[in-house]
Design an enzyme around this catalytic site. Sequence first.
Site, short mmCIF file in Angstrom:
data_model
loop_
_atom_site.label_atom_id
_atom_site.label_comp_id
_atom_site.label_asym_id
_atom_site.label_seq_id
_atom_site.Cartn_x
_atom_site.Cartn_y
_atom_site.Cartn_z
N ASP A 13 0.86 -1.18 0.00
CA ASP A 13 0.00 0.00 0.00
C ASP A 13 0.90 1.24 0.00
O ASP A 13 2.08 1.17 0.36
CB ASP A 13 -0.89 -0.03 1.24
CG ASP A 13 -1.69 1.23 1.41
OD1 ASP A 13 -2.46 1.57 0.49
OD2 ASP A 13 -1.55 1.90 2.45
N ASP A 15 -0.44 5.14 0.69
CA ASP A 15 -0.81 6.15 1.70
C ASP A 15 -0.87 5.53 3.09
O ASP A 15 -1.64 4.61 3.34
CB ASP A 15 -2.17 6.78 1.35
CG ASP A 15 -2.12 7.57 0.05
OD1 ASP A 15 -1.32 8.51 -0.02
OD2 ASP A 15 -2.88 7.24 -0.88
N ASP A 208 -1.68 -0.34 6.04
CA ASP A 208 -1.94 0.34 7.31
C ASP A 208 -3.42 0.38 7.67
O ASP A 208 -3.78 0.88 8.73
CB ASP A 208 -1.44 1.79 7.23
CG ASP A 208 -2.31 2.63 6.30
OD1 ASP A 208 -2.34 2.32 5.08
OD2 ASP A 208 -2.97 3.57 6.77
#
Length: 327
Positions: A13, A15, A208
């Site tokens: 990922d 961001d 996240d």
Amino acid sequence: MSLIEQHDALLLDLDGTVWEGGRAIEGAVDFINSCGLPSIYVTNNASRAPENVAEKLAAIGLKANASDVLTSAQAAVTLAGEHIEPGAKVLVIGADSFRDLVRNAGYTVVSSADDQPAAVLQGFDPEVGWAQLTEGALALRQGAVYIASNLDSSLPTERGLAVGNGSLVAAVQSATGIEPVSAGKPEPAMFVQAAHLIGSQRPLVVGDRLNTDIAGGNAAAMNTFHVLTGVSHEMELIEADTEHRPNFIGESLAEMARGANEVRPGAQGGFTARVDGKDVLVDNGNPNATSVQALRTVLEVAWSMPQPPRYIQPVSEKAESVIRGWR
């Protein structure tokens, strides 16, 4: 054997994992460049073309080109092929780069519901406003297929959590009562596509956010590593249902260099945890033990309970000192 050595690629990922608003998260670049595994960047952010994402990755010191990037806009265009005919008219709510992807796939891009589009594709763009949302809503009421690049309600930035594509989709959904098909995470297809692109048989999904990165990796039957640098923190992990639970947890990407048993839920750092009614009591802890070690200790116990614990109660001074910052 380290966790990294047990896998043949990273599906990363962006961001909240690699960067925040384009600013590299501390230690992320050095780790990715030195870990020895090929990486593909799987992002729900549909506002940039893969080429532009690769340029931004290079600007922070990562070795990447467009073929190393898979965006939810690309996934949405692929999904559109399952619902509409080749060459059909498509109204795009989102960035110009999204329109380019749709056009390059052979569809006719339109901007008005009066053009009778066969589909509405919606992806994040900071310039999206009332006019675009309204044209999309009008087209949907006329029978267009509704496809969203992703449904993330928020977007991590250097200033905090900004409004994400899911929140903009919610406005159209509220006005029309029509629910979109989502192309991006947590749908497993995006992870399967990413693994295929990089030729991986044993990928490790890294992110996240539990409800997109981790849920999607789990749905794709891949191992998942959750970092605490972005959206989902300790309490969300403790309360996570089975579909949202990662295999491994770390404070940062660098912890993937540790052994798998060190980063999976289980007692460590000298901490102990036990159930007391509806609570989990955390005791002991070595002098140099860390917050994430306490978290992994708690997770093994909390995830064995039929319901999330009411409170996490520290018993020792060490447990109190590390749990105090959990959120």
